[in-house]
Design a protein around this motif. Structure first.
Motif, PDB file in Angstrom:
ATOM      1  N   ILE A 100      24.210  66.266  12.780  1.00  0.00           N
ATOM      2  CA  ILE A 100      23.006  65.403  12.365  1.00  0.00           C
ATOM      3  C   ILE A 100      22.368  64.572  13.558  1.00  0.00           C
ATOM      4  N   VAL A 101      21.652  64.563  13.548  1.00  0.00           N
ATOM      5  CA  VAL A 101      20.965  63.627  14.232  1.00  0.00           C
ATOM      6  C   VAL A 101      20.771  62.097  14.226  1.00  0.00           C
ATOM      7  N   LEU A 102      20.498  61.955  13.373  1.00  0.00           N
ATOM      8  CA  LEU A 102      20.124  60.324  12.520  1.00  0.00           C
ATOM      9  C   LEU A 102      20.566  60.353  11.576  1.00  0.00           C
ATOM     10  N   ARG A 103      20.810  59.150  11.465  1.00  0.00           N
ATOM     11  CA  ARG A 103      20.929  58.038   9.752  1.00  0.00           C
ATOM     12  C   ARG A 103      19.784  57.284   9.794  1.00  0.00           C
ATOM     13  N   ILE A 104      19.551  57.086   8.319  1.00  0.00           N
ATOM     14  CA  ILE A 104      18.458  56.689   7.980  1.00  0.00           C
ATOM     15  C   ILE A 104      18.905  55.469   6.365  1.00  0.00           C
ATOM     16  N   ALA A 105      18.975  54.475   6.598  1.00  0.00           N
ATOM     17  CA  ALA A 105      19.466  53.915   5.346  1.00  0.00           C
ATOM     18  C   ALA A 105      18.592  52.872   4.913  1.00  0.00           C
ATOM     19  N   ASP A 106      18.910  52.300   3.443  1.00  0.00           N
ATOM     20  CA  ASP A 106      17.920  51.153   2.506  1.00  0.00           C
ATOM     21  C   ASP A 106      18.368  50.260   2.869  1.00  0.00           C
ATOM     22  N   ASP A 129      52.411  51.687   2.310  1.00  0.00           N
ATOM     23  CA  ASP A 129      52.928  51.607   1.346  1.00  0.00           C
ATOM     24  C   ASP A 129      52.555  50.746   0.568  1.00  0.00           C
ATOM     25  N   VAL A 130      51.530  49.601   0.437  1.00  0.00           N
ATOM     26  CA  VAL A 130      50.464  49.397  -0.237  1.00  0.00           C
ATOM     27  C   VAL A 130      49.142  49.936  -0.939  1.00  0.00           C
ATOM     28  N   VAL A 131      49.013  50.608  -2.233  1.00  0.00           N
ATOM     29  CA  VAL A 131      48.404  51.635  -2.770  1.00  0.00           C
ATOM     30  C   VAL A 131      47.160  49.501  -2.861  1.00  0.00           C
ATOM     31  N   LEU A 132      46.326  50.308  -2.799  1.00  0.00           N
ATOM     32  CA  LEU A 132      44.797  49.399  -3.285  1.00  0.00           C
ATOM     33  C   LEU A 132      43.844  50.761  -3.521  1.00  0.00           C
ATOM     34  N   TYR A 133      43.354  50.074  -4.276  1.00  0.00           N
ATOM     35  CA  TYR A 133      41.813  50.681  -4.686  1.00  0.00           C
ATOM     36  C   TYR A 133      40.714  49.965  -4.602  1.00  0.00           C
ATOM     37  N   ASN A 134      39.259  51.068  -4.549  1.00  0.00           N
ATOM     38  CA  ASN A 134      38.113  50.219  -3.456  1.00  0.00           C
ATOM     39  C   ASN A 134      37.392  50.060  -5.001  1.00  0.00           C
ATOM     40  N   VAL A 135      36.214  48.628  -4.992  1.00  0.00           N
ATOM     41  CA  VAL A 135      35.912  48.736  -5.529  1.00  0.00           C
ATOM     42  C   VAL A 135      34.473  47.845  -5.663  1.00  0.00           C
ATOM     43  N   LEU A 136      33.453  48.977  -6.263  1.00  0.00           N
ATOM     44  CA  LEU A 136      32.007  48.887  -4.965  1.00  0.00           C
ATOM     45  C   LEU A 136      31.541  47.558  -5.769  1.00  0.00           C
ATOM     46  N   ILE A 137      30.454  46.828  -5.619  1.00  0.00           N
ATOM     47  CA  ILE A 137      29.654  45.914  -5.525  1.00  0.00           C
ATOM     48  C   ILE A 137      28.438  45.727  -5.423  1.00  0.00           C
ATOM     49  N   ASP A 138      27.007  46.200  -5.757  1.00  0.00           N
ATOM     50  CA  ASP A 138      25.654  46.603  -5.335  1.00  0.00           C
ATOM     51  C   ASP A 138      25.182  44.152  -5.007  1.00  0.00           C
ATOM     52  N   VAL A 139      24.692  44.398  -4.007  1.00  0.00           N
ATOM     53  CA  VAL A 139      24.047  43.324  -3.886  1.00  0.00           C
ATOM     54  C   VAL A 139      22.759  43.339  -3.121  1.00  0.00           C
ATOM     55  N   PRO A 140      21.920  42.563  -3.652  1.00  0.00           N
ATOM     56  CA  PRO A 140      19.779  42.315  -2.782  1.00  0.00           C
ATOM     57  C   PRO A 140      20.187  42.197  -1.452  1.00  0.00           C
ATOM     58  N   ASN A 141      19.840  42.490  -0.716  1.00  0.00           N
ATOM     59  CA  ASN A 141      19.875  42.125   1.063  1.00  0.00           C
ATOM     60  C   ASN A 141      18.380  42.187   1.118  1.00  0.00           C
ATOM     61  N   PRO A 162      25.425  50.227   3.617  1.00  0.00           N
ATOM     62  CA  PRO A 162      23.959  50.289   2.337  1.00  0.00           C
ATOM     63  C   PRO A 162      24.733  51.234   1.327  1.00  0.00           C
ATOM     64  N   LYS A 163      23.861  51.383   0.192  1.00  0.00           N
ATOM     65  CA  LYS A 163      24.354  51.721  -1.091  1.00  0.00           C
ATOM     66  C   LYS A 163      23.197  53.318  -0.654  1.00  0.00           C
ATOM     67  N   THR A 164      21.887  53.044  -0.392  1.00  0.00           N
ATOM     68  CA  THR A 164      21.215  54.603   0.042  1.00  0.00           C
ATOM     69  C   THR A 164      21.143  54.970   1.733  1.00  0.00           C
ATOM     70  N   TYR A 165      21.690  55.974   1.759  1.00  0.00           N
ATOM     71  CA  TYR A 165      21.938  56.103   3.262  1.00  0.00           C
ATOM     72  C   TYR A 165      21.943  57.514   2.795  1.00  0.00           C
ATOM     73  N   ALA A 216      11.452  62.675   7.775  1.00  0.00           N
ATOM     74  CA  ALA A 216      11.893  61.762   6.943  1.00  0.00           C
ATOM     75  C   ALA A 216      12.187  62.102   5.361  1.00  0.00           C
ATOM     76  N   PRO A 217      13.077  62.218   5.023  1.00  0.00           N
ATOM     77  CA  PRO A 217      13.078  62.037   3.638  1.00  0.00           C
ATOM     78  C   PRO A 217      13.011  61.142   2.491  1.00  0.00           C
ATOM     79  N   MET A 218      13.006  59.668   2.640  1.00  0.00           N
ATOM     80  CA  MET A 218      13.094  58.366   2.139  1.00  0.00           C
ATOM     81  C   MET A 218      12.494  57.253   3.243  1.00  0.00           C
ATOM     82  N   ASP A 219      11.988  56.222   3.146  1.00  0.00           N
ATOM     83  CA  ASP A 219      11.913  54.650   3.045  1.00  0.00           C
ATOM     84  C   ASP A 219      13.088  54.459   3.639  1.00  0.00           C
ATOM     85  N   GLY A 220      12.988  53.988   4.651  1.00  0.00           N
ATOM     86  CA  GLY A 220      14.377  53.255   5.275  1.00  0.00           C
ATOM     87  C   GLY A 220      14.465  53.151   6.736  1.00  0.00           C
TER      88      GLY A 220
END
Length: 392
Positions: free
Chosen positions: A220-226, A278-290, A65-68, A195-199
């Motif tokens: 940590i008690v629980l995780r809320i995600a959008d 030994d393989v160098v990898l870079y994280n690339v982030l993409i947001d998508v509606p769900n 999730p993008k926001t949690y 709850a600090p947010m909707d999710g």
């Protein structure tokens, strides 16, 4: 005797015919194989056609999730109850869990009692100050009329000043106790977790009845995600990362739905890589509606970063294109006189197709390779000829 000779001659005719037929067959086979070996090689060809092409970089990705928010507790105590279950949709401000408030309620009650006591002492000190002020005024008046002693006047004034100091000290204690009360009230409020947010509640890590210790860490008690917006984290090799920038369009599919395509664009490229074997990898982030919540946490996706695309352009198979040392691209074009080399200008290219900008027209035929040789007769690469019938 003549009859015997005639019979012998008749018996020789079948052998003569067999020998002649074998010789004729062998000669025909020799000339046919020789003619085949002297003919030109066979070519694999393809026709220049109009079509669509795109160049991409491929990577494997995981999604989150993008926001949690990891919802924890700021106070220690026994976790009495957790209200939502995993998967429940909650609103901001909704009660999620409760911690035993007994200790904190007791502290609040004690703070309030101390505050009441101090306020009573303050009232008493203020009354005493009023009396001490009157006594001081009378002593000063008598001293000014030479009717009282100087010591009495000075003692009355000192007593009055002490009363002022007591009042200031009590006010300070009241302020301190008030601050303590506010802190304990806050801790008492923290025994109820909202709850600090909707999710959506995606995980619960604590259990009812367990004791949470907030002094050593933040439990940590629980995780809320959008889940309405997911972030796809693709790992791109260092050789491909220079071709990807923020805003590069991308699409992906999941293992469970390989025929469905989600579209997005690169939001961020994390500068610090991860090294796997030994393989160098870079994280690339993409947001998508769900919006339909089809995408879920930790799903695996195959991502394609679209570096370029062209539609309705002349295309040839990439194996047909040759590159000279000077960088010039050429192809061999089939003509009535045989293959002829031609210089072309190319555009987009991938492993299977190459775009032709100049030098070829749709419908022309190009050579993509030479057909594999079938081998000469009697050699290791081809079948042996059939043997003639044995005589005698």
């Amino acid at each position: 005797m003549a009859t015997t000779v005639a019979v012998r001659r008749r018996r020789r005719w079948p052998w003569i015919v067999a020998i002649a037929l074998a010789a004729a067959g062998g000669g025909a086979y020799y000339y046919s194989t020789r003619a085949g070996s002297e003919a030109g090689p066979a070519y694999q060809t393809a026709t220049v056609e109009l079509g669509d092409i795109e160049t991409t970089v491929t990577a494997i990705a995981k999604m989150q999730p993008k926001t949690y928010v990891d919802v924890g507790t700021q106070v220690s105590g026994q976790l009495r109850v957790i209200h939502p279950d995993v998967g429940a949709v909650v609103k901001k401000g909704e009660l999620l869990a409760e911690i035993d408030p007994t200790v904190y309620q007791t502290r609040v009650n004690g703070d309030r009692a101390s505050l009441d006591n101090l306020r009573a002492q303050l009232a008493q000190a203020e009354a005493q100050l009023t009396l001490d002020r009157l006594r001081n005024d009378r002593a000063q008046e008598l001293w000014s009329k030479q009717a009282g002693s100087r010591d009495a006047a000075e003692a009355a004034e000192a007593t009055m000043r002490i009363s002022y100091a007591k009042i200031d000290a009590l006010k300070a204690q009241i302020a301190q106790t008030q601050a303590t009360l506010e802190g304990d009230l806050a801790n008492l409020g923290y025994t109820k977790i909202y709850a600090p947010m909707d999710g959506t509640v995606v995980s619960i890590t604590a259990r009812e009845g367990s004791t949470l210790n907030a002094n050593q860490s933040a439990p940590i008690v629980l995780r809320i995600a959008d889940l309405q917006t997911m972030t796809v984290t693709a790992q791109v090799a260092e050789g491909d990362i220079p071709r990807i920038t923020v805003g590069t369009p991308a699409y992906f599919s999941t293992l469970g739905l390989p025929d469905r395509r989600w579209e997005g664009a690169v939001r961020q490229i994390e500068p610090t890589p991860t090294i796997v074997n030994d393989v160098v990898l870079y994280n690339v982030l993409i947001d998508v509606p769900n919006p339909d919540l089809t995408l879920m946490t930790d799903m695996t996706a195959q991502v394609f970063f679209r570096l370029g695309e062209a539609k309705g352009v002349p295309l040839v198979p990439t194996p047909a294109v040759r590159t000279r040392r000077d960088g010039t691209a050429t192809v061999r074009v089939m003509t009535p006189a045989g293959p002829q080399e031609r210089t072309i200008r190319t555009g987009l290219s991938n492993r299977s197709l190459t775009q032709v900008i100049e030098g070829l027209a749709p419908g022309e035929t190009v050579v993509t390779g030479t057909a594999a040789a079938t081998g000469r007769p009697g050699g290791a690469g081809g079948p042996r000829p059939s043997m003639p019938p044995r005589l005698g």
